[in-house]
Design a protein around this motif. Structure first.
Motif, PDB file in Angstrom:
ATOM      1  N   LEU A 108       6.189  12.464  -2.890  1.00  0.00           N
ATOM      2  CA  LEU A 108       4.869  13.066  -2.788  1.00  0.00           C
ATOM      3  C   LEU A 108       3.871  12.510  -3.797  1.00  0.00           C
ATOM      4  O   LEU A 108       2.670  12.488  -3.536  1.00  0.00           O
ATOM      5  CB  LEU A 108       4.967  14.585  -2.982  1.00  0.00           C
ATOM      6  N   LEU A 109       4.391  12.035  -4.927  1.00  0.00           N
ATOM      7  CA  LEU A 109       3.485  11.670  -6.019  1.00  0.00           C
ATOM      8  C   LEU A 109       3.116  10.194  -6.056  1.00  0.00           C
ATOM      9  O   LEU A 109       1.950   9.836  -6.220  1.00  0.00           O
ATOM     10  CB  LEU A 109       4.099  12.080  -7.356  1.00  0.00           C
ATOM     11  N   VAL A 110       4.097   9.307  -5.891  1.00  0.00           N
ATOM     12  CA  VAL A 110       3.799   7.878  -6.065  1.00  0.00           C
ATOM     13  C   VAL A 110       4.641   7.029  -5.126  1.00  0.00           C
ATOM     14  O   VAL A 110       5.812   7.323  -4.881  1.00  0.00           O
ATOM     15  CB  VAL A 110       4.027   7.446  -7.537  1.00  0.00           C
ATOM     16  N   THR A 111       4.036   5.977  -4.602  1.00  0.00           N
ATOM     17  CA  THR A 111       4.728   5.035  -3.726  1.00  0.00           C
ATOM     18  C   THR A 111       4.377   3.623  -4.174  1.00  0.00           C
ATOM     19  O   THR A 111       3.553   3.416  -5.069  1.00  0.00           O
ATOM     20  CB  THR A 111       4.326   5.245  -2.252  1.00  0.00           C
ATOM     21  N   ALA A 112       4.999   2.652  -3.541  1.00  0.00           N
ATOM     22  CA  ALA A 112       4.700   1.239  -3.802  1.00  0.00           C
ATOM     23  C   ALA A 112       5.124   0.432  -2.580  1.00  0.00           C
ATOM     24  O   ALA A 112       5.940   0.887  -1.777  1.00  0.00           O
ATOM     25  CB  ALA A 112       5.431   0.742  -5.053  1.00  0.00           C
ATOM     26  N   ASP A 113       4.595  -0.758  -2.459  1.00  0.00           N
ATOM     27  CA  ASP A 113       4.914  -1.587  -1.298  1.00  0.00           C
ATOM     28  C   ASP A 113       6.352  -2.103  -1.333  1.00  0.00           C
ATOM     29  O   ASP A 113       6.852  -2.590  -0.320  1.00  0.00           O
ATOM     30  CB  ASP A 113       3.949  -2.787  -1.226  1.00  0.00           C
ATOM     31  N   TRP A 114       7.007  -1.990  -2.500  1.00  0.00           N
ATOM     32  CA  TRP A 114       8.338  -2.572  -2.634  1.00  0.00           C
ATOM     33  C   TRP A 114       9.433  -1.511  -2.796  1.00  0.00           C
ATOM     34  O   TRP A 114      10.543  -1.830  -3.224  1.00  0.00           O
ATOM     35  CB  TRP A 114       8.380  -3.532  -3.829  1.00  0.00           C
ATOM     36  N   SER A 167       1.618   9.054  -0.350  1.00  0.00           N
ATOM     37  CA  SER A 167       1.663   9.856  -1.568  1.00  0.00           C
ATOM     38  C   SER A 167       0.299   9.891  -2.245  1.00  0.00           C
ATOM     39  O   SER A 167      -0.657   9.236  -1.804  1.00  0.00           O
ATOM     40  CB  SER A 167       2.702   9.274  -2.528  1.00  0.00           C
ATOM     41  N   ILE A 168       0.211  10.632  -3.322  1.00  0.00           N
ATOM     42  CA  ILE A 168      -1.072  10.776  -4.027  1.00  0.00           C
ATOM     43  C   ILE A 168      -1.479   9.462  -4.701  1.00  0.00           C
ATOM     44  O   ILE A 168      -2.633   9.047  -4.643  1.00  0.00           O
ATOM     45  CB  ILE A 168      -0.973  11.913  -5.067  1.00  0.00           C
ATOM     46  N   PHE A 169      -0.511   8.799  -5.331  1.00  0.00           N
ATOM     47  CA  PHE A 169      -0.791   7.539  -6.013  1.00  0.00           C
ATOM     48  C   PHE A 169       0.014   6.404  -5.376  1.00  0.00           C
ATOM     49  O   PHE A 169       1.074   6.631  -4.781  1.00  0.00           O
ATOM     50  CB  PHE A 169      -0.417   7.617  -7.500  1.00  0.00           C
ATOM     51  N   LYS A 170      -0.487   5.198  -5.564  1.00  0.00           N
ATOM     52  CA  LYS A 170       0.244   3.998  -5.177  1.00  0.00           C
ATOM     53  C   LYS A 170       0.371   3.102  -6.406  1.00  0.00           C
ATOM     54  O   LYS A 170      -0.618   2.804  -7.074  1.00  0.00           O
ATOM     55  CB  LYS A 170      -0.484   3.255  -4.061  1.00  0.00           C
ATOM     56  N   ASP A 171       1.580   2.716  -6.707  1.00  0.00           N
ATOM     57  CA  ASP A 171       1.842   1.841  -7.848  1.00  0.00           C
ATOM     58  C   ASP A 171       1.529   0.401  -7.435  1.00  0.00           C
ATOM     59  O   ASP A 171       2.189  -0.155  -6.556  1.00  0.00           O
ATOM     60  CB  ASP A 171       3.306   1.974  -8.267  1.00  0.00           C
TER      61      ASP A 171
END
Length: 320
Positions: free
Chosen positions: A247-253, A260-264
């Motif tokens: 729910l809080l953070v995702t990334a392409d890898w 999610s709320i943020f993307k790394d």
């Protein structure tokens, strides 16, 4: 009776654990079929490159994020269902004895650990965000996030529960009865749990050093289970770890690519002490020591490395 000895309340023959593991794998396969059918439908429309189907990163691009998440998590729900059926009908063991050495499941332990780790892990992400905001991108889309929340709240706990019941529950008890000690299941379940993540896209980006985190987490959860004589704390921790992350953070890898709320957006190669070694060698040991104080854990050496003996017959009854 301690946690591993709970296996004697059912039929603990090791051949049953082999068959039960196969049954759980069959459950994973059956619940993977919707994903296979969806891929086949795309193939019929010429939207699939068959040569890339073995690439997990390619598979994660075939469907919209929320749909992908459902396909990713459904097999774990199937594995959990079939595993519990094997425990009930093949081992004649109760759900409670697979979960804990207590008379009943301590749900307060589950939810306390869930909220404590959820808040703590989210705080660590937010601290990192405020320290290095250039590494994050605002990713919040209200409608898609709401759908994500429903999917995640329902399916993520099933995914994490399957892993806990399979490794810290079923295999921990089965290997403990077979080896007649605690250290063999402690080591084997932790290492196998870590290696199970070797195909995750994170490994490709960060390298095999990330296995230190996965295997270290396996040891952390196994120690927690053996010391507390039950899965409750591990169930709460694992569910919080994956749910709040989704729910809080995702990334392409990452395997969990979500709305999610943020993307790394930082360079994944930069992961090191903060992401891998800080949790395994500092945070997790501190958590274990704090939990030991709260719950009065004693005899660490015996509980982690001591022998497993079959209890007197009058102490348990196998249901035929």
């Amino acid at each position: 009776m301690n946690y591993i000895q709970q296996a004697y309340k059912g039929h603990p023959d090791f051949w049953r654990y082999i068959i039960g593991s196969v049954i759980a794998i069959i459950g994973v396969g059956i619940f993977s079929m919707p994903h296979m059918i969806a891929i086949f439908a795309k193939k019929m429309n010429g939207e699939v490159d068959l040569a890339q189907l073995s690439d997990i990163n390619y598979l994660l691009t075939l469907f919209e994020s929320n749909e992908n998440l459902v396909y990713l998590l459904l097999p774990f729900a199937g594995g959990l269902l079939f595993l519990l059926l094997a425990v009930k009908f093949l081992h004649k063991q109760s759900f409670v004895s697979l979960t804990t050495a207590r008379q009943k499941i301590d749900w307060k332990r589950v939810f306390s650990m869930f909220f404590v780790w959820g808040i703590l892990s989210s705080s660590l992400v937010l601290v990192d965000y405020y320290m290095a905001p250039e590494g994050y991108q605002w990713n919040f889309q209200p409608q898609k996030f709401a759908i994500l929340a429903v999917i995640a709240i329902i399916l993520v706990p099933l995914q994490t529960s399957f892993e806990e019941y399979a490794f810290r529950g079923y295999l921990m008890q089965g290997l403990g009865v077979l080896a007649k000690n605690r250290w063999v299941p402690l080591v084997l379940t932790s290492v196998c749990f870590g290696l199970l993540h070797i195909s995750n896209p994170e490994i490709e980006k960060l390298g095999y050093i990330l296995l230190v985190y996965y295997i270290g987490t396996g040891f952390f959860l196994a120690i927690m289970t053996l010391m507390d004589e039950g899965l409750e704390l591990a169930l709460g921790f694992h569910a919080a770890n994956n749910l709040f992350t989704a729910l809080l953070v995702t990334a392409d890898w990452t395997a969990f690519q979500t709305y999610s709320i943020f993307k790394d957006v930082s360079e994944p190669e930069a992961a090191g002490f903060f992401d891998i070694f800080l949790p395994v060698f500092i945070i997790f040991p501190i958590i274990l020591l704090v939990l030991g104080k709260i719950y009065g854990w004693k005899n660490w050496k015996d509980k982690l490395f001591g022998p497993i003996v079959e209890p007197p017959k009058e102490d348990y009854k196998v249901l035929d």
